[in-house]
Design a protein around this motif. Structure first.
Motif, short mmCIF file in Angstrom:
data_model
loop_
_atom_site.label_atom_id
_atom_site.label_comp_id
_atom_site.label_asym_id
_atom_site.label_seq_id
_atom_site.Cartn_x
_atom_site.Cartn_y
_atom_site.Cartn_z
N UNK A 15 0.85 -1.19 0.00
CA UNK A 15 0.00 0.00 0.00
C UNK A 15 0.88 1.24 0.00
N UNK A 16 0.57 2.18 -0.87
CA UNK A 16 1.37 3.39 -0.99
C UNK A 16 0.55 4.59 -0.58
N UNK A 17 1.23 5.72 -0.45
CA UNK A 17 0.52 6.95 -0.13
C UNK A 17 0.36 7.13 1.37
N UNK A 18 -0.68 7.86 1.76
CA UNK A 18 -0.93 8.20 3.16
C UNK A 18 -2.37 7.89 3.52
N UNK A 19 -2.61 7.71 4.81
CA UNK A 19 -3.94 7.43 5.31
C UNK A 19 -4.73 8.71 5.55
N UNK A 20 -5.84 8.63 6.26
CA UNK A 20 -6.65 9.81 6.55
C UNK A 20 -5.84 10.91 7.22
N UNK A 21 -6.25 12.16 6.96
CA UNK A 21 -5.56 13.32 7.53
C UNK A 21 -5.67 13.29 9.06
N UNK A 22 -4.54 13.38 9.76
CA UNK A 22 -4.61 13.38 11.23
C UNK A 22 -4.89 14.78 11.76
N UNK A 23 -5.78 14.90 12.71
CA UNK A 23 -6.06 16.19 13.33
C UNK A 23 -7.05 17.01 12.53
N UNK A 24 -7.18 18.31 12.88
CA UNK A 24 -8.12 19.20 12.19
C UNK A 24 -7.78 19.33 10.70
N UNK A 25 -8.80 19.38 9.89
CA UNK A 25 -8.58 19.51 8.45
C UNK A 25 -8.10 20.91 8.10
N UNK A 26 -7.26 21.02 7.07
CA UNK A 26 -6.80 22.35 6.63
C UNK A 26 -7.94 23.15 5.99
N UNK A 33 -11.95 16.89 0.34
CA UNK A 33 -12.50 16.34 1.59
C UNK A 33 -12.51 14.82 1.63
N UNK A 34 -12.78 14.19 0.50
CA UNK A 34 -12.84 12.73 0.49
C UNK A 34 -11.46 12.12 0.69
N UNK A 35 -10.44 12.75 0.10
CA UNK A 35 -9.07 12.27 0.31
C UNK A 35 -8.64 12.51 1.76
N UNK A 36 -9.02 13.65 2.31
CA UNK A 36 -8.68 13.93 3.71
C UNK A 36 -9.30 12.88 4.63
N UNK A 37 -10.50 12.46 4.30
CA UNK A 37 -11.20 11.51 5.15
C UNK A 37 -10.69 10.09 5.01
N UNK A 38 -10.40 9.68 3.76
CA UNK A 38 -10.09 8.27 3.52
C UNK A 38 -8.61 8.00 3.23
N UNK A 39 -7.84 9.03 2.98
CA UNK A 39 -6.44 8.84 2.64
C UNK A 39 -6.18 9.06 1.16
N UNK A 40 -4.92 9.22 0.82
CA UNK A 40 -4.52 9.52 -0.56
C UNK A 40 -3.49 8.48 -0.99
N UNK A 41 -3.91 7.57 -1.87
CA UNK A 41 -3.03 6.51 -2.35
C UNK A 41 -2.55 6.75 -3.79
N UNK A 42 -2.68 7.96 -4.26
CA UNK A 42 -2.31 8.25 -5.65
C UNK A 42 -0.79 8.32 -5.84
N UNK A 43 -0.38 8.22 -7.09
CA UNK A 43 1.03 8.32 -7.45
C UNK A 43 1.40 9.79 -7.65
N UNK A 44 1.46 10.54 -6.54
CA UNK A 44 1.85 11.95 -6.60
C UNK A 44 2.93 12.22 -5.56
N UNK A 45 3.70 13.28 -5.76
CA UNK A 45 4.72 13.65 -4.79
C UNK A 45 4.05 14.13 -3.50
#
Length: 216
Positions: A15-26, A33-45
């Motif tokens: 599994x690559x990328x990051x999980x849900x955003x920790x703490x208060x959302x920016x 918002x959906x990526x913040x909630x569920x995590x971002x597994x895309x092939x991006x820097x």
């Protein structure tokens, strides 16, 4: 909607990328918002983690370099995905597919979602695009009269034009170019993979013109 991460060089087990955003959302509309909630597994820097695709493209548009990449696709060249991915890595202004519109996107590793793509049925369409924008067409082919890319000075604003695997550049492509460069080879093969050749020449442009201080 969360984008499908698609194929990665690590396969499907890791599994690559990051999980849900920790703490208060920016408080920033670039974030999804959906990526913040569920995590971002895309092939991006990492700098683009959790960003909306449209926000990433808009930010890249501020950073893109003034060279374009074009590849002929008259026989469904399988290297186009690799060319697109490399063009994205080097922040090319756009990638142009000349000939058949369809190409195998698997090799692009989803980078085509962040890269401007154009299609031209014939070389004449690419030549007109370049002429309207004062872009020099630099053809890449090992042919008599070509200048070694190792010593050539590439124009800053240009289109780097590559032929398809095997046949190389068409006659129309050769005639449209104001400069033809070749890659020095020292082995037995007549040519190298088109995707590899594209990477070599794009990196030559980067070495000559890019601001390395802005690299990730």
């Amino acid at each position: 909607m969360i984008e499908d991460a698609g194929p990665t060089e690590w396969g499907t087990q890791r599994q690559v990328g990051v999980g849900p955003w920790p703490g208060p959302w920016p408080d920033d509309d670039r974030y999804d918002p959906e990526l913040l909630e569920h995590g971002d597994r895309r092939n991006v820097v990492d700098a683009y983690r959790y960003w909306r695709r449209e926000a990433i493209v808009a930010d890249m548009d501020r950073r893109r370099y003034p060279f374009h990449v074009a590849i002929e696709n008259f026989q469904h060249d399988h290297n186009i995905g690799t060319v697109v991915r490399t063009a994205n890595a080097f922040a090319a202004a756009a990638v142009h597919i000349v000939g058949k519109r369809r190409w195998n996107r698997r090799g692009a590793m989803v980078t085509d979602r962040y890269q401007h793509l154009y299609h031209h049925p014939e070389v004449a369409g690419l030549a007109e695009f370049a002429r309207e924008r004062a872009l020099a067409i630099v053809a890449v082919d090992n042919m008599p009269g070509s200048e070694p890319v190792e010593t050539a000075r590439l124009p800053r604003e240009c289109v780097l034009l590559f032929g398809q695997e095997g046949p190389g550049l068409s006659g129309d492509a050769q005639r449209a170019a104001s400069l033809v460069v070749s890659i020095a080879q020292f082995g037995t093969t007549r040519s190298i993979n088109a995707g590899v050749a594209a990477g070599i020449v794009m990196h030559t442009w980067i070495r000559q013109h890019a601001d390395l201080a802005t690299a990730w």
